[in-house]
Design a protein around this motif. Structure first.
Motif, PDB file in Angstrom:
ATOM      1  N   TYR A 294       5.531  11.265   1.473  1.00  0.00           N
ATOM      2  CA  TYR A 294       4.929  10.151   0.744  1.00  0.00           C
ATOM      3  C   TYR A 294       4.451  10.624  -0.631  1.00  0.00           C
ATOM      4  CZ  TYR A 294       4.833   7.652   5.208  1.00  0.00           C
ATOM      5  OH  TYR A 294       5.181   7.038   6.386  1.00  0.00           O
ATOM      6  N   ALA A 295       4.909   9.962  -1.665  1.00  0.00           N
ATOM      7  CA  ALA A 295       4.532  10.356  -3.022  1.00  0.00           C
ATOM      8  C   ALA A 295       3.032  10.279  -3.241  1.00  0.00           C
ATOM      9  CB  ALA A 295       5.260   9.476  -4.035  1.00  0.00           C
ATOM     10  N   ALA A 296       2.366   9.362  -2.545  1.00  0.00           N
ATOM     11  CA  ALA A 296       0.928   9.164  -2.744  1.00  0.00           C
ATOM     12  C   ALA A 296       0.069  10.110  -1.915  1.00  0.00           C
ATOM     13  CB  ALA A 296       0.549   7.720  -2.405  1.00  0.00           C
ATOM     14  N   PHE A 297       0.659  10.865  -1.019  1.00  0.00           N
ATOM     15  CA  PHE A 297      -0.140  11.739  -0.165  1.00  0.00           C
ATOM     16  C   PHE A 297      -0.856  12.780  -1.013  1.00  0.00           C
ATOM     17  CE2 PHE A 297      -0.215  15.656   2.595  1.00  0.00           C
ATOM     18  CZ  PHE A 297      -1.308  15.260   3.359  1.00  0.00           C
ATOM     19  N   GLY A 298      -2.194  12.903  -0.806  1.00  0.00           N
ATOM     20  CA  GLY A 298      -2.979  13.787  -1.652  1.00  0.00           C
ATOM     21  C   GLY A 298      -3.534  15.011  -0.975  1.00  0.00           C
ATOM     22  N   GLY A 299      -3.598  15.006   0.368  1.00  0.00           N
ATOM     23  CA  GLY A 299      -4.142  16.161   1.056  1.00  0.00           C
ATOM     24  C   GLY A 299      -4.917  15.783   2.301  1.00  0.00           C
ATOM     25  N   ILE A 300      -5.761  16.700   2.755  1.00  0.00           N
ATOM     26  CA  ILE A 300      -6.524  16.562   3.991  1.00  0.00           C
ATOM     27  C   ILE A 300      -7.999  16.816   3.692  1.00  0.00           C
ATOM     28  CG2 ILE A 300      -6.787  17.348   6.389  1.00  0.00           C
ATOM     29  CD1 ILE A 300      -3.999  16.341   5.945  1.00  0.00           C
ATOM     30  N   ALA A 301      -8.881  16.078   4.357  1.00  0.00           N
ATOM     31  CA  ALA A 301     -10.315  16.323   4.252  1.00  0.00           C
ATOM     32  C   ALA A 301     -10.868  16.736   5.610  1.00  0.00           C
ATOM     33  CB  ALA A 301     -11.035  15.070   3.748  1.00  0.00           C
ATOM     34  N   ILE A 302     -11.915  17.566   5.580  1.00  0.00           N
ATOM     35  CA  ILE A 302     -12.557  18.077   6.795  1.00  0.00           C
ATOM     36  C   ILE A 302     -13.957  17.500   6.907  1.00  0.00           C
ATOM     37  CG2 ILE A 302     -13.379  20.138   8.011  1.00  0.00           C
ATOM     38  CD1 ILE A 302     -11.277  21.747   6.395  1.00  0.00           C
ATOM     39  N   HIS A 303     -14.266  16.934   8.062  1.00  0.00           N
ATOM     40  CA  HIS A 303     -15.598  16.387   8.327  1.00  0.00           C
ATOM     41  C   HIS A 303     -16.238  17.209   9.445  1.00  0.00           C
ATOM     42  CE1 HIS A 303     -18.699  13.519   9.709  1.00  0.00           C
ATOM     43  NE2 HIS A 303     -18.711  13.175   8.439  1.00  0.00           N
ATOM     44  N   GLN A 304     -17.252  17.954   9.172  1.00  0.00           N
ATOM     45  CA  GLN A 304     -18.019  18.155   7.969  1.00  0.00           C
ATOM     46  C   GLN A 304     -18.575  19.574   7.967  1.00  0.00           C
ATOM     47  OE1 GLN A 304     -21.556  18.455   8.820  1.00  0.00           O
ATOM     48  NE2 GLN A 304     -21.154  17.810  10.901  1.00  0.00           N
ATOM     49  N   TRP A 305     -19.199  20.009   6.856  1.00  0.00           N
ATOM     50  CA  TRP A 305     -19.504  21.423   6.644  1.00  0.00           C
ATOM     51  C   TRP A 305     -20.366  22.064   7.720  1.00  0.00           C
ATOM     52  CZ3 TRP A 305     -18.461  26.001   5.404  1.00  0.00           C
ATOM     53  CH2 TRP A 305     -19.445  26.975   5.267  1.00  0.00           C
ATOM     54  N   SER A 306     -21.481  21.460   8.097  1.00  0.00           N
ATOM     55  CA  SER A 306     -22.381  22.134   9.033  1.00  0.00           C
ATOM     56  C   SER A 306     -21.687  22.419  10.365  1.00  0.00           C
ATOM     57  CB  SER A 306     -23.662  21.322   9.259  1.00  0.00           C
ATOM     58  OG  SER A 306     -23.391  20.080   9.874  1.00  0.00           O
ATOM     59  N   ALA A 307     -20.762  21.541  10.782  1.00  0.00           N
ATOM     60  CA  ALA A 307     -20.003  21.786  12.009  1.00  0.00           C
ATOM     61  C   ALA A 307     -18.915  22.827  11.775  1.00  0.00           C
ATOM     62  CB  ALA A 307     -19.392  20.484  12.515  1.00  0.00           C
ATOM     63  N   TRP A 308     -18.249  22.737  10.628  1.00  0.00           N
ATOM     64  CA  TRP A 308     -17.189  23.698  10.313  1.00  0.00           C
ATOM     65  C   TRP A 308     -17.763  25.116  10.206  1.00  0.00           C
ATOM     66  CZ3 TRP A 308     -12.152  23.920  10.587  1.00  0.00           C
ATOM     67  CH2 TRP A 308     -11.457  24.913   9.893  1.00  0.00           C
ATOM     68  N   GLU A 309     -18.945  25.231   9.613  1.00  0.00           N
ATOM     69  CA  GLU A 309     -19.558  26.541   9.412  1.00  0.00           C
ATOM     70  C   GLU A 309     -19.765  27.264  10.729  1.00  0.00           C
ATOM     71  OE1 GLU A 309     -23.452  28.464   7.133  1.00  0.00           O
ATOM     72  OE2 GLU A 309     -23.530  26.385   7.845  1.00  0.00           O
ATOM     73  N   THR A 310     -20.145  26.547  11.781  1.00  0.00           N
ATOM     74  CA  THR A 310     -20.471  27.176  13.059  1.00  0.00           C
ATOM     75  C   THR A 310     -19.319  27.190  14.056  1.00  0.00           C
ATOM     76  OG1 THR A 310     -21.340  25.077  13.918  1.00  0.00           O
ATOM     77  CG2 THR A 310     -22.915  26.557  12.834  1.00  0.00           C
ATOM     78  N   MET A 311     -18.188  26.599  13.694  1.00  0.00           N
ATOM     79  CA  MET A 311     -17.032  26.582  14.601  1.00  0.00           C
ATOM     80  C   MET A 311     -16.441  27.992  14.721  1.00  0.00           C
ATOM     81  SD  MET A 311     -13.557  24.257  14.416  1.00  0.00           S
ATOM     82  CE  MET A 311     -14.161  22.894  15.428  1.00  0.00           C
TER      83      MET A 311
END
Length: 313
Positions: A294-311
């Motif tokens: 898809y030409a409009a595809f821009g990327g991926i987002a991660i929700h969210q930092w405090s959970a990602w930090e401790t994963m």
């Protein structure tokens, strides 16, 4: 087709990050390790002034390593059936005033709205669980307006109106505008959510199609731990945006949820065997590959930092 893809990261524990040099350093290191390019930093309307020195230091540190920082705010109470959008607009005005008062390397890159219309707490005029086609048109059936159908119609117009005003203000100040969007606007209980906008328009179309014309980033909360199902929640939006002229189309993002307590198969943090950063990153790569055409595809987002930090890694 070649893409330059971005990766977003939502941050809700802003106060504990920007007031701590250690917290800032850990966030920046963690963002770089996850190939993050954009930070969506929750900023309450009054916090631009009350935490200005801390914001300056934090954004300068992020800018130094090439991270773009977006303001972030949203609340169900900002809709017209509740308190209304005045405080939402006030926050955007405060963001632009902040940017005007600081050095270029201390400025926000843009602002992301996270306003979701579904029923929450005291606010019930969306009428959760009912497709557009089944909303009552009987006088007296509405909670905010005369009918259920008009309740949702006016709520959808409120949603679009907020974003229209936000876009105008932000673009006038050279800032990007994004929106965190639910994935189900194209398939709510089997049907598309549609609206006439503005109110005197004879054209009725899907809310997503109107919203696409208002934002620079359309970030879909496509949360599912099966990359194929997550991609399916983005297909219709990415396909539509890709038909828009390249100069005016928004960048369409998918996203992953890692917070615990959301639910298995929705959040990686709750799904046995998938609650590791390496697994998330592998699935992000699969999801990216699925949407790259898809030409409009821009990327991926991660929700969210405090959970990602401790994963775990």
């Amino acid at each position: 087709m070649a893409h330059t893809l971005a990766r977003g990261l939502w941050i809700w524990n802003t106060a504990s990050i920007i007031t701590s040099q250690t917290g800032t350093s850990q966030l920046i290191t963690g963002a770089q390790q996850a190939d993050v390019t954009d930070l969506y930093l929750y900023t309450a309307p009054e916090s631009y002034a009350s935490t200005k020195p801390q914001l300056q230091t934090f954004i300068a540190s992020a800018t130094e390593v090439g991270l773009r920082v977006w303001g972030l705010d949203g609340d169900r109470a900002y809709f017209g059936d509740a308190a209304g959008p005045s405080n939402f607009y006030h926050g955007i005005d405060n963001l632009t005033a902040y940017n005007d008062a600081v050095a270029p390397n201390e400025r926000f890159f843009g602002f992301q709205a996270d306003n979701e219309p579904s029923d929450q707490g005291d606010y019930t005029s969306f009428h959760n669980g009912i497709p557009d086609s089944a909303l009552s048109t009987a006088p007296g059936s509405g909670l905010w307006q005369a009918t259920q159908a008009l309740d949702r119609e006016m709520l959808m117009r409120s949603w679009l109106s907020m974003h229209t005003t936000a876009q105008q203000v932000l673009h006038a100040h050279g800032l990007q505008f994004g929106a965190a969007m639910p994935w189900w606007t194209e398939n709510y209980e089997g049907g598309e959510l549609s609206v006439s906008f503005p109110g005197d328009s004879n054209e009725r179309k899907g809310i997503m199609k109107y919203m696409m014309g208002l934002v620079d980033e359309f970030v879909i909360m496509s949360y599912n731990t099966d990359p194929a199902l997550a991609a399916a929640r983005v297909d219709a939006q990415a396909a539509y945006a890709s038909t828009m002229p390249a100069a005016s189309r928004p960048r369409v993002y998918a996203s992953v949820e890692v917070t615990q307590g959301i639910g298995p198969n929705i959040s990686y943090g709750d799904t046995a065997g998938k609650d590791f950063k390496t697994v998330v990153m592998n699935d992000v790569a699969t999801l990216t590959s699925s949407l790259m055409n898809y030409a409009a595809f821009g990327g991926i987002a991660i929700h969210q930092w405090s959970a990602w930090e401790t994963m775990p890694t």
